[in-house]
Design a protein around this motif. Structure first.
Motif, mmCIF file in Angstrom:
data_model
loop_
_atom_site.group_PDB
_atom_site.id
_atom_site.type_symbol
_atom_site.label_atom_id
_atom_site.label_comp_id
_atom_site.label_asym_id
_atom_site.label_seq_id
_atom_site.Cartn_x
_atom_site.Cartn_y
_atom_site.Cartn_z
ATOM 1 N N LYS A 105 41.773 48.740 42.982
ATOM 2 C CA LYS A 105 40.849 49.848 42.756
ATOM 3 C C LYS A 105 40.845 50.274 41.293
ATOM 4 O O LYS A 105 39.783 50.564 40.718
ATOM 5 N N GLN A 106 42.000 50.293 40.668
ATOM 6 C CA GLN A 106 42.097 50.702 39.267
ATOM 7 C C GLN A 106 41.333 49.754 38.357
ATOM 8 O O GLN A 106 40.757 50.168 37.338
ATOM 9 N N ASP A 107 41.299 48.476 38.718
ATOM 10 C CA ASP A 107 40.552 47.509 37.917
ATOM 11 C C ASP A 107 39.066 47.823 37.929
ATOM 12 O O ASP A 107 38.379 47.667 36.912
ATOM 13 N N PHE A 108 38.558 48.268 39.070
ATOM 14 C CA PHE A 108 37.145 48.638 39.146
ATOM 15 C C PHE A 108 36.867 49.881 38.296
ATOM 16 O O PHE A 108 35.829 49.963 37.632
ATOM 17 N N GLU B 230 33.442 42.222 35.885
ATOM 18 C CA GLU B 230 34.348 42.734 34.852
ATOM 19 C C GLU B 230 35.682 43.136 35.456
ATOM 20 O O GLU B 230 36.738 42.951 34.825
ATOM 21 N N ALA B 231 35.665 43.694 36.680
ATOM 22 C CA ALA B 231 36.916 44.058 37.344
ATOM 23 C C ALA B 231 37.777 42.819 37.587
ATOM 24 O O ALA B 231 39.006 42.849 37.403
ATOM 25 N N VAL C 283 34.325 50.079 35.056
ATOM 26 C CA VAL C 283 33.252 51.046 34.852
ATOM 27 C C VAL C 283 33.366 51.679 33.470
ATOM 28 O O VAL C 283 32.382 51.808 32.727
ATOM 29 N N ASP C 284 34.591 52.077 33.106
ATOM 30 C CA ASP C 284 34.799 52.661 31.781
ATOM 31 C C ASP C 284 34.471 51.667 30.674
ATOM 32 O O ASP C 284 33.879 52.027 29.649
ATOM 33 N N ARG C 285 34.859 50.426 30.885
ATOM 34 C CA ARG C 285 34.625 49.387 29.873
ATOM 35 C C ARG C 285 33.137 49.138 29.666
ATOM 36 O O ARG C 285 32.670 48.995 28.532
#
Length: 667
Positions: free
Chosen positions: A427-430, A412-413, A434-436
């Protein structure tokens, strides 16, 4: 020499049913050629030429074919010597020595006959005129047998389709339906999965590696009197890597590996399941040493006698009985091991679980923080990252995640980074991934009235306040009032990874869960339907305290939970109506007590609750730092202990999301 003979035999053409069809076609074409005029001495002529032949006395016999509007002309021997007939007299006859020399096609048969009679009478001729019908024996046979040929062809076609098409081999014909459907991975098969691809699961890998080593080098164990284990059962929650571990065994073991699912034994025909079990073990014994892997064995391994109200013979039970017989019938030197995987070990038959069949039960649990880090290392290999990621940080963000969940986070990241037109994953994509995954997709364009938005803000602020003020509640690290998934607001927690839970810990968690509704009561003196998921969660927790864990003083040290699952289909409760009433009362008392406790906590810190809600309305998303500015540091020593163990609070996490304020309407 044996090898040469085998090579010679392998080069010989194999019989194919299409050869028969080709031979039939050749025969049909041959009959057509034999019956055609191109293979005898017959030539086409006209009626005017025929009249001329008659007047010259060259015609010996005329054979009129009534149903074909044609006539066959036979010449006299003297006529065959004439120059005018040299073309037909010189043709060799092919398989037909009494063939006519000419063939005449006419229109009206009566006029044709009248002309011949007139010429015969005028020239005083004795030419013979006969009438006949042309019967083609081959065509007649073909017409009579064609329906049967079509019926037989359609039947063969349907049988091939029912049996899965193809020619020989297991499952290739309807008569092979009882053959095993197992997929064979031999030592020459290119299997890409190995033990290096299985992160974590150290205990499970150790036991499975020992099984592989036994098959590779059995003398190491048998020299000490040891015997090969007959079976190993992989048990654990979904997504923890049971099937992946079996794939690694297939890649590592230099022996034949038969892989199939429990549902492959199930068929609409009676006796097929048991027949496939027999065939599977026969193939494995012929290729021993070998490994058989049955995924989702609960499809055929359920306890016998369950849900069999009709009293009829169950085909699934016959399959299980045959499996029990085959596993217990192994000799000590057959070197065949059965691996099986399931996440429903509680419903398996006891006879299947006993020693001598599945000697080992390998539990594959959810990974801890160290194992999650190793799993991230495996799944990040194909991911193109823009920086060196802190794997410890990612592992801390995902407590309670299985290996499949972590693989989904990495994928997903990458999708999120591609959606943002990035060249690499950051890092922000990961964190967004997680939130998604946990909370769902943000719905910033969802229409919410100002009054509803204020209610949502105070609801989420109530969760944040109670969880921050209670010692054993999971500390909240992120709150949002942006709609996400089915929820109108969400709160992220970082729960402590506990092996045992005490009553005070469960009560604090229930109080924090009820903090949302309590905040609505304290601020607005009204409540709403937004606490649906909260009420569902605390009701399950309270019922578990009373009926499962024996944590209620009134009910006592009793449990009505059956871990074996034997009573899961029962029609009666394991307690009386009086006890049921008392259980309901105790559950209600526990929930109401924690609700009043939450109201007291929020009333005491009402000013801070209001400040937090206003900041939520302003920023829509707040983090741990905002809570610390309002409430100060949490006054509990447990946080430092968590930090020492590497499970400290981080900037953002998606361990446990509070999906309250749901938009579902309560009927």
């Amino acid at each position: 020499m044996a090898k040469d003979n085998n090579d010679t035999n392998s080069k010989k053409p194999k019989f194919n049913s299409w050869w028969i069809y080709g031979l039939i076609a050749v025969v049909i074409i041959g009959f057509q050629f034999v019956g055609s005029s191109s293979f005898n001495n017959t030539s086409e002529t006209t009626t005017s030429e025929l009249h001329e032949f008659l007047r010259n006395g060259d015609v010996d016999k005329i054979l009129v074919i009534n149903n074909a509007r044609q006539a066959k002309i036979f010449l006299t021997e003297e006529a065959l010597t004439k120059e005018v007939h040299k073309d037909v007299s010189g043709k060799p006859a092919f398989l037909n020595t009494n063939a006519p020399q000419y063939n005449v096609k006419f229109g009206d048969q009566k006029n044709f006959e009248d002309d011949i009679k007139k010429i015969k009478s005028e020239n005083n001729l004795d030419t013979i005129v006969k009438f006949d019908t042309d019967d083609n024996v081959f065509i007649n046979i073909l017409i009579n047998t064609l329906p049967f040929i079509l019926i037989i062809g359609i039947w063969i076609f349907l049988m091939r389709r029912m049996s899965g098409g193809g020619g020989g081999g297991a499952g290739g014909q309807i008569f092979n339906i009882g053959k095993s459907k197992a997929k064979l991975f031999d030592e020459k098969t290119d299997t890409r999965t190995s033990f290096k691809d299985v992160a974590g699961l150290e205990g499970a890998k150790e036991e499975v590696e020992e099984i592989v080593e036994f098959l590779r080098n059995p003398d190491k164990y048998t020299s000490l009197g040891g015997k090969i284990p007959k079976g190993a059962l992989l048990v654990g929650p979904p997504g923890t890597g049971k099937t992946l571990l079996a794939k690694a065994v297939a890649g590592e073991a230099k022996v034949p590996f038969f892989s199939l699912s429990g549902s492959d034994f199930v068929e609409m025909f009676v006796g097929v399941g048991a027949s496939r079990v027999r065939d599977l073990f026969k193939q494995a014994k012929d290729k021993s040493p070998a490994i058989i892997f049955i995924d989702e064995i609960d499809a055929i391994g359920r306890a016998r006698g369950k849900n069999n109200f009709t009293g009829s013979n169950d085909e699934r039970e016959n399959t299980l009985n045959q499996l029990l017989t085959e596993m217990d019938g192994f000799g000590t030197n057959t070197n065949v091991i059965v691996l099986a995987a399931t996440n429903r070990a509680d419903v398996l038959d006891k006879a299947l679980m006993r020693a001598g069949r599945f000697d080992r039960q390998i539990y594959v649990d959810l990974p801890d923080i160290r194992e999650r880090k190793e799993i991230f290392e495996v799944h990040l290999r194909p991911i193109k990252t823009a920086e060196t990621l802190d794997l410890d940080f990612l592992a801390r963000q995902t407590p309670g995640f299985s290996g499949a969940d972590i693989a989904n986070v990495c994928n997903e990241a990458a999708l999120i980074a591609a959606r943002k037109e990035k060249k690499a994953v950051t890092k922000q994509d990961f964190l967004d991934a997680v939130d998604r995954i946990v909370g769902g997709l943000e719905k910033k364009n969802k229409i919410i009235t100002p009054g509803e938005k204020k209610t949502i803000a105070y609801h989420e602020a109530g969760h944040a306040t109670t969880s921050w003020m209670l010692e054993h509640a999971a500390p909240l690290v992120k709150v949002t009032i942006v709609p996400r998934g089915q929820s109108l607001g969400a709160a992220w927690y970082l729960p402590e990874e506990r092996l045992i839970v005490r009553p005070e810990q469960m009560l604090d968690e229930m109080c924090a869960t009820l903090g949302g509704r309590a905040a609505e009561k304290v601020i607005f003196n009204k409540i709403s339907t937004g606490a649906l998921s909260d009420l569902e969660k605390v009701t399950k927790q309270a019922r578990a305290m009373v009926t499962v864990y024996g944590l209620n003083d009134e009910i006592g040290n009793l449990t009505y939970y059956d871990s074996s699952g034997q009573d899961s289909y029962g029609f009666s409760k394991p307690y009386s109506e009086e006890t049921a009433q008392k259980i309901d009362e105790e559950i209600s008392k526990i929930i109401e007590a924690q609700y009043q406790r939450a109201i007291e906590v929020l009333t005491e810190h009402k000013d801070k609750l209001t400040t937090l809600a206003e900041r939520l309305l302003e920023k829509e998303v707040i983090f741990k730092e905002d809570l610390e500015k309002i409430f100060g540091k949490r006054p509990f020593a447990g946080e430092e202990e968590l930090s020492a163990n590497g499970e400290a609070l981080t900037e953002r996490t998606a361990a446990d999301i509070d999906e309250d304020m749901t938009s579902k309407e309560v009927q």
